[in-house]
Design an enzyme around this catalytic site. Structure first.
Site, PDB file in Angstrom:
ATOM      1  N   ASP A 388       6.000  18.431  -6.535  1.00  0.00           N
ATOM      2  CA  ASP A 388       6.802  17.226  -6.382  1.00  0.00           C
ATOM      3  C   ASP A 388       6.262  16.119  -7.286  1.00  0.00           C
ATOM      4  O   ASP A 388       5.089  16.092  -7.653  1.00  0.00           O
ATOM      5  CB  ASP A 388       6.772  16.767  -4.920  1.00  0.00           C
ATOM      6  N   GLU A 391       6.717  13.393 -12.486  1.00  0.00           N
ATOM      7  CA  GLU A 391       7.022  12.450 -13.575  1.00  0.00           C
ATOM      8  C   GLU A 391       5.756  11.841 -14.183  1.00  0.00           C
ATOM      9  O   GLU A 391       5.772  11.603 -15.387  1.00  0.00           O
ATOM     10  CB  GLU A 391       7.901  11.287 -13.098  1.00  0.00           C
ATOM     11  N   ASP A 461      15.537  12.500  -5.953  1.00  0.00           N
ATOM     12  CA  ASP A 461      15.888  11.973  -4.631  1.00  0.00           C
ATOM     13  C   ASP A 461      17.195  11.198  -4.680  1.00  0.00           C
ATOM     14  O   ASP A 461      17.245   9.972  -4.507  1.00  0.00           O
ATOM     15  CB  ASP A 461      14.757  11.079  -4.124  1.00  0.00           C
TER      16      ASP A 461
END
Length: 789
Positions: A388, A391, A461
């Site tokens: 997760d 980035e 998300d």
């Protein structure tokens, strides 16, 4: 026009050119133009690399994170006259104007593909803190009507990337891949990892990076869209195969709070006879304290026996992956060890804002990260990783963070490559440890070349609404056109309560969720996930309730399509194929499809037209209105160049027209190309429950066609050693005859004999998801056969 005439006048002298008229590759071509140097490197006849840097400097010692191809020995011809130098390979010609530095690319028929703009270069010294670097800009000129795609995933609802400004810096829902893919059959990769602005306007198309030693880009010519993808993969790496089970249905939520809960979900799916292959454990298995964030250990007392949890899931014939983040809380063992070794970057990156990101650019830090993952999680038999926030997520963003030092220099210089380095580290370590289990990584971000690391990116998300659902389509297609074939989305959207108070208890959410799940059936990964409301099928009612029944039908359809999907994945790996195909890939002469953002092909044959607006459920004050009596309709464009057969009815419709298709809640428009040979698997509860010993083979007559059925051991890397089989089917529409070739290849456990049930699909025998009772059955032993149907 005058410019091109001048370029085509091949005059006599060339600065610093010493190669013969017929040269071999690895002889770099160098030119001094004004105050900078240009280098042209020939990688293949189709791939040209361009470097530009200040003349006073030596060539920068740059090692690409993305590019793995080494220059091949390529014959090319150089001609030079006065200010023009022309380099010609068997596929492209590169013309360099030595007075201005402008470069023009043409194909072998002298058609201009791409050209730089005169005076379109900027290499400007910059100082950031104590760092001396350059801002870098190159401007290109595109044809007025030229359509381009790619640039990763940017959820603006656009297919064509012309006439916009994108600040390319990795964020939660933006994946930055600086590759453009043109309908003219070429791609351009801007090989820079700093924050970069892509701008296309009347002045030209440009990449403008904040930091770097040199302009560095690759021009790739593929002639058509599939050829372009092949060149991108040749340059940056092929996509390995995922296990068969990963193409089944996945259930997830934020989050399962105990091992009893997650195992219980799998049990309930089995009890209700709903297919399931993957279950996902999200965060907090490490404990509830923020200081223990992402300890990469099971410390939560609600997970007292993680080995038992994994074993229980496996005994239920399902698989599990688990959330791991690139940042760690200060009380974790991994944080303490990395801090001692100076392996942490000093900025927060977790929802609680107190953890620190590890230095993914440091190979020793990647080693240490894997050591914890392997010792505490992979050793339990965990089947894959949910990496997760790759980035990485930043609780605070400012220029000071970009000035921070990493193992490879300032963070600014390497910022956008973080997902590539961290995902690559996990892949390489697991791959080195074992070949018995294929690497599977679900991750939120990506960079050019990440397809080689067994990763499937998702769209972040996102919120739960119809507009966002539609924007997923163009986002996923442009991501695929950037060369990375595996992508998915949270079914139903991650955040639901802001739009649908009550979540799964709100019938209006049911309609959105059902339509989203229909779309996800035809993406590389079918995965339900979200926060604020659970998404398990039994939350939508019971058998006989419309929401439950539609969800069950499409999960079953996904499993019936597994032979088609897995065979397509073989094409992705072996032949640089694509699973989600923008319509321009297969219908380049139909300009109407260039900017269609709500249709695509799934694999080579199935046209998908998701329903992206509400039709049956609404609100009137506090009252929910359900109206299934009036069947609504939706526009569908059927590309010209093919006729199409409605998957649900078997009706043949001529291509090149827009039609209105009825879309009751259980129908998403699906059309199959005439000439398609479509293998359908059995109804199963999990991917490997039954052998494919009696496959249904549907023939969509109306044109000749072929299909290659691929099979292997479904996991492990023995396929890389040639342990797999293929069976090629040929349909001759004139003779209504099907030829089955001799089976090629072998692998342990391969079916030596089997039956095929052949079905000619038509309006009488349009069967949708169901098995047909009208078929011709044959026994196949691996030898050539011809069947007349």
């Amino acid at each position: 026009m005058n410019e091109m005439k001048r370029v085509l006048l091949f005059m006599t002298c060339c600065l610093l050119i010493t190669v013969a008229s017929t040269a071999k590759s690895n002889d770099d071509l160098r030119f001094n133009v004004g105050n900078y140097t240009i280098e042209v490197q020939v990688y293949t006849p189709e791939i040209i690399r361009i470097l530009k840097y200040p003349k006073k400097n030596n060539r920068p010692e740059k090692e690409s994170f993305s590019v793995i191809l080494k220059p091949e020995k390529v014959a090319y011809e150089v001609k030079r006259m006065n200010d023009i130098c022309s380099l010609k390979t068997s596929s492209v010609t590169v013309m360099i104007d030595l007075s201005t530095g402008q470069i023009i690319y043409t194909d072998k028929d002298k058609n201009t593909l791409l050209q730089e703009k005169n005076d379109g270069v900027e290499i400007i010294p910059q100082t950031y803190g104590t760092e001396q670097t350059y801002s870098l800009k190159q401007v290109f000129l595109l044809d007025i009507s030229e359509v381009i795609y790619g640039l990763g995933q940017h959820q603006e609802g656009r297919m064509n990337q012309r006439n916009q400004h994108i600040h390319m810096q990795q964020t939660n829902m933006d994946i930055c891949v600086p590759i453009i893919h043109s309908v003219k059959g070429y791609a351009l990769f801007w090989d820079n990892y700093s924050p970069t602005d892509f701008i296309d306007n009347a002045q030209g198309m440009s990449f403008n990076s904040s930091s770097g030693d040199c302009i560095d880009y690759y021009f790739m010519f593929g002639e058509n869209a599939d050829g372009v993808i092949r060149q991108i993969r040749l340059l940056t790496g092929d996509a390995p195969m995922f296990p068969l089970w990963t193409y089944g249905y996945w259930q997830s939520k934020e989050r399962y709070a105990s091992q009893d809960e997650i195992v219980g979900v799998v049990k309930k799916y089995r009890d209700q006879k709903i297919p399931l292959d993957g279950i996902v454990q999200d965060w907090r298995y490490w404990g509830e304290e923020d200081s223990l964030w992402n300890s990469v250990e099971f410390l939560n007392p609600h997970f007292p026996n993680p080995q038992q949890m994994v074993d229980d899931i496996h005994r239920l014939n399902a698989h599990a992956i688990i959330s791991v983040w690139p940042c760690f809380g200060p009380a974790t063992n991994i944080y303490k060890e990395m801090e001692k070794k100076n392996m942490l970057l000093d900025f927060p990156s977790s929802p609680n804002g107190i953890g620190k990101v590890y230095d993914a650019y440091n190979p020793a830090a990647r080693d240490l990260f894997w050591n914890y993952m392997n010792r505490n999680i992979f050793s339990l038999g965990m089947d894959g990783w949910w990496l997760d926030a790759t980035e990485p997520e930043q609780a605070h963003y400012n220029s000071d963070i970009l000035n921070m030092k990493t193992y490879l220099g300032t963070y600014r210089n390497v910022r956008n490559a973080f997902p590539l380095l961290t995902v690559g580290g996990i892949h390489e370590h697991q791959r080195t440890l074992t070949s018995d289990k294929r690497v599977f990584i679900l991750t939120r971000s990506a960079f050019a070349g990440q397809q080689r690391y067994g990763a499937n990116s998702w769209s972040g998300d996102i919120v739960s609404n119809w507009t966002v659902l539609r924007k997923q389509i163009s986002g996923g297609l442009n991501f695929s056109l950037s060369g990375i074939p595996y992508w998915n989305t949270d079914i139903g959207g991650f955040y639901s309560n802001n739009y649908y108070p009550g979540g799964v208890n709100n019938p209006t959410f049911h309609e959105l969720y059902v339509r989203w799940l229909q779309f996800a059936t035809f993406t590389p990964m079918m995965r339900s996930h979200g926060t604020q409301t659970p998404r398990e099928i039994y939350k939508f009612g019971k058998k006989g309730d419309w929401g439950y029944d539609v969800i069950a039908d499409y999960i079953n359809l996904r499993y019936r399509l597994l032979p088609y999907i897995y065979s397509t994945s073989y094409q992705v790996t072996q032949h640089a194929g694509s699973m989600m195909r923008a319509l321009m890939m297969d219908f380049p002469r139909d300009t109407r499809v260039y900017d269609i953002d709500n249709e695509y092909l799934f694999g080579p044959s199935i046209l998908v037209n998701p329903v992206t607006e509400p039709m049956y459920i609404g609100r009137n004050g506090d009252k929910t209105l359900l109206n299934f009596d009036e069947v609504k309709r939706q526009n569908v464009y059927l590309p010209k160049g093919n006729d199409w057969i409605d998957f649900w009815t078997g009706k043949t419709i001529k291509g090149g027209q827009e039609i209105m298709r009825e879309v009751p809640i259980d129908i998403m428009p699906l059309y199959v190309k005439v000439g398609t040979i479509l293998p359908m698997g059995p109804f199963v509860q999990y991917a490997e429950e039954k052998d494919w010993d009696n496959l249904e083979i549907r023939i969509y007559k109306g044109a000749d066609g072929e299909f290659v059925l691929y099979e292997d051991e479904n996991d492990n890397y023995n396929y890389e050693k040639g342990k797999y089989s293929t069976i090629r089917f040929w349909w001759n529409d004139n003779r209504q005859e099907l030829q089955i070739d001799k089976r090629k290849g072998t692998f342990p456990g391969m079916l030596k004999e089997r039956k095929f049930r052949f079905i000619l699909v038509d309006e009488v025998n349009g069967i949708g998801i169901n098995e047909s009772s009208k078929y011709t059955e044959v026994k196949y032993t691996g030898k050539d056969m011809t069947i007349r149907l």
